[in-house]
Design an enzyme around this catalytic site. Structure first.
Site, PDB file in Angstrom:
ATOM      1  N   ASP A   1       0.779  -1.230   0.000  1.00  0.00           N
ATOM      2  CA  ASP A   1       0.000   0.000   0.000  1.00  0.00           C
ATOM      3  C   ASP A   1       0.817   1.289   0.000  1.00  0.00           C
ATOM      4  O   ASP A   1       0.582   2.178  -0.812  1.00  0.00           O
ATOM      5  CB  ASP A   1      -0.932   0.030   1.213  1.00  0.00           C
ATOM      6  CG  ASP A   1      -1.883  -1.155   1.256  1.00  0.00           C
ATOM      7  OD1 ASP A   1      -1.611  -2.177   0.594  1.00  0.00           O
ATOM      8  OD2 ASP A   1      -2.897  -1.071   1.959  1.00  0.00           O
TER       9      ASP A   1
ATOM     10  N   GLU B   1       1.528  -9.756  11.496  1.00  0.00           N
ATOM     11  CA  GLU B   1       1.387  -9.401  10.084  1.00  0.00           C
ATOM     12  C   GLU B   1       2.754  -9.097   9.466  1.00  0.00           C
ATOM     13  O   GLU B   1       3.044  -9.502   8.345  1.00  0.00           O
ATOM     14  CB  GLU B   1       0.462  -8.183   9.956  1.00  0.00           C
ATOM     15  CG  GLU B   1       0.145  -7.774   8.532  1.00  0.00           C
ATOM     16  CD  GLU B   1      -0.821  -6.593   8.461  1.00  0.00           C
ATOM     17  OE1 GLU B   1      -1.180  -6.195   7.339  1.00  0.00           O
ATOM     18  OE2 GLU B   1      -1.206  -6.067   9.537  1.00  0.00           O
TER      19      GLU B   1
END
Length: 422
Positions: A165, A389
């Site tokens: 992102d 993550e």
């Protein structure tokens, strides 16, 4: 540091996949990511294949069932309402386009890569499953070649499309966007995770502006292609699709299916991949298709060249430097750069999924020593710090979401000491 026995981690990883399992699809983690994400789902299938191969095929089947009529497979499928997530289906405005509510962009096409790996575990049981999936995979790959290909380079039209992102690769192109009229909105991600680990407000304004632009065009690729505000050639997409095309060609040959344009697509992508090599550094970097300039940033996507079947001495040296200077390589951005940020999403942290793709590519190209160093580093990172993550490449500090599906999947299928021949 909370190191535990590998066998215990195997069981923890299986429990994470089962906890995040919604029956026919898997969420990345509760709260932060409550839907089915595209490449997360393919990694989940790889993880499931280590203990429930039927469930692995179901995961891929559910993913491909969301395919749009034009061949695109969305990056998010909104299977059930969850008001805690933004931007949800009401923001994307794709109702009536695909078979179910979804986003309007795709993600890195790793599905064919993992479909082959899952098939090879049990070809007899897998043949009818993969035979049914191949036409959809081929149509998805065709969509990329038709709508996301420029002289053999696969580009992204939204930072979320690459899955990376807020990487530095998008900074210049994003700076050219004036997110006028984006309006007020309430982010949900920063209510689950420390804002210092997430993209900034300035990033998010532009993300939402691009979503609104796509929605205003009815997500019509032809209309959106006429005047793109954001188009960056991406090593992630290019090298992953190149590998995926090869794996799909292998599968179709194995199944004695007509391979159609796949050999030509592979040849086109090989030529495009070569143009991602920045002549100044010798590294594979992103390419702004508006300015036709390399971004110049060394990221973990740069090291996917081996996954795409492309060797490079410069990249070998860069990887050796990352392994030497980081306790837990491979960082998502050059750890020696002045603007490195080891805790902010794709601006520095180490991601187990990218390491797995890098490691698979290295091994396939015979660079087994480097492949094992990447695998061993990932193994130690998870043993020391769990199934987050992503992680700080120097300290291993866990960041982002916890009990994360794709980190658990990578452990089970690739990083665990119990994996034979990884």
């Amino acid at each position: 540091m909370n190191q535990v026995e590998p066998s215990s981690l195997d069981e923890q990883a299986r429990q994470i996949l089962q906890k995040n399992d919604k029956g026919t699809y898997t969420i990345p983690t509760a709260g932060l990511y409550p839907y089915q994400w595209n490449w997360d789902s393919a990694f989940a299938a790889w993880g499931f294949s280590t203990f429930d191969i039927d469930r692995a095929w179901v995961e891929l089947e559910t993913l491909m069932a969301g395919q749009w009529p034009n061949g695109m497979v969305p990056h998010i499928q909104f299977h059930s309402p969850d008001p805690g997530y933004f931007p949800g289906p009401d923001v994307w405005g794709t109702q009536g386009i695909g078979p179910s509510p979804s986003s309007g962009i795709s993600q890195p096409p790793v599905a064919a890569i993992f479909a082959r790996l899952i098939y090879e575990k049990n070809p007899l049981a897998g043949e009818p499953r993969i035979r049914a999936l191949v036409p959809s995979l081929l149509r998805w790959h065709h969509w990329f070649m038709q709508w996301r290909q420029d002289n053999g380079v696969i580009f992204v039209t939204h930072p979320w499309e690459a899955g990376r992102d807020n990487t530095h690769d998008w900074d210049d192109a994003m700076a050219n966007i004036d997110p006028v009229g984006v309006g007020d909105y309430t982010r949900r991600d920063t209510s689950h995770v420390d804002a210092s680990m997430r993209p900034t407000k300035e990033d998010y304004d532009r993300y939402i502006w691009l979503v609104q632009r796509g929605r205003s065009a009815g997500w019509d690729e032809g209309l959106m292609a006429a005047d793109r505000d954001f188009a960056v050639g991406d090593p992630t997409m290019t090298f992953i699709l190149l590998r995926a095309q090869r794996d799909l060609l292998w599968l179709m040959t194995e199944l004695q299916m007509t391979t159609g344009p796949l050999p030509l697509w592979i040849e086109t992508l090989e030529a495009g991949a070569a143009t991602l090599c920045d002549p100044k550094s010798g590294y594979f970097t992103a390419l702004d298709l508006v300015s036709r300039k390399h971004t110049g940033h060394l990221t973990n996507a740069s090291f996917l060249n081996w996954l795409g079947g492309v060797d490079s001495k410069a990249m070998q040296r860069a990887l050796a430097r990352m392994i030497e200077t980081c306790r837990y390589p491979v960082p998502s951005y050059d750890a020696q750069a002045c603007d490195f940020d080891g805790m902010r999403y794709w601006r520095g942290p180490t991601w187990a999924i990218m390491n797995a793709l890098i490691g698979l590519g290295l091994k396939d190209m015979g660079l087994e020593d480097a492949a094992e160093k990447v695998r061993a580093g990932t193994q130690q990172m998870i043993m020391d710090h769990g199934f987050a993550e992503y992680f700080h490449p120097h300290t291993g500090a866990p960041a982002g979401g916890g009990s994360f599906t794709w980190t658990a999947a990578v452990w089970l299928a690739w990083a665990s000491p119990s994996v034979k021949g990884a």
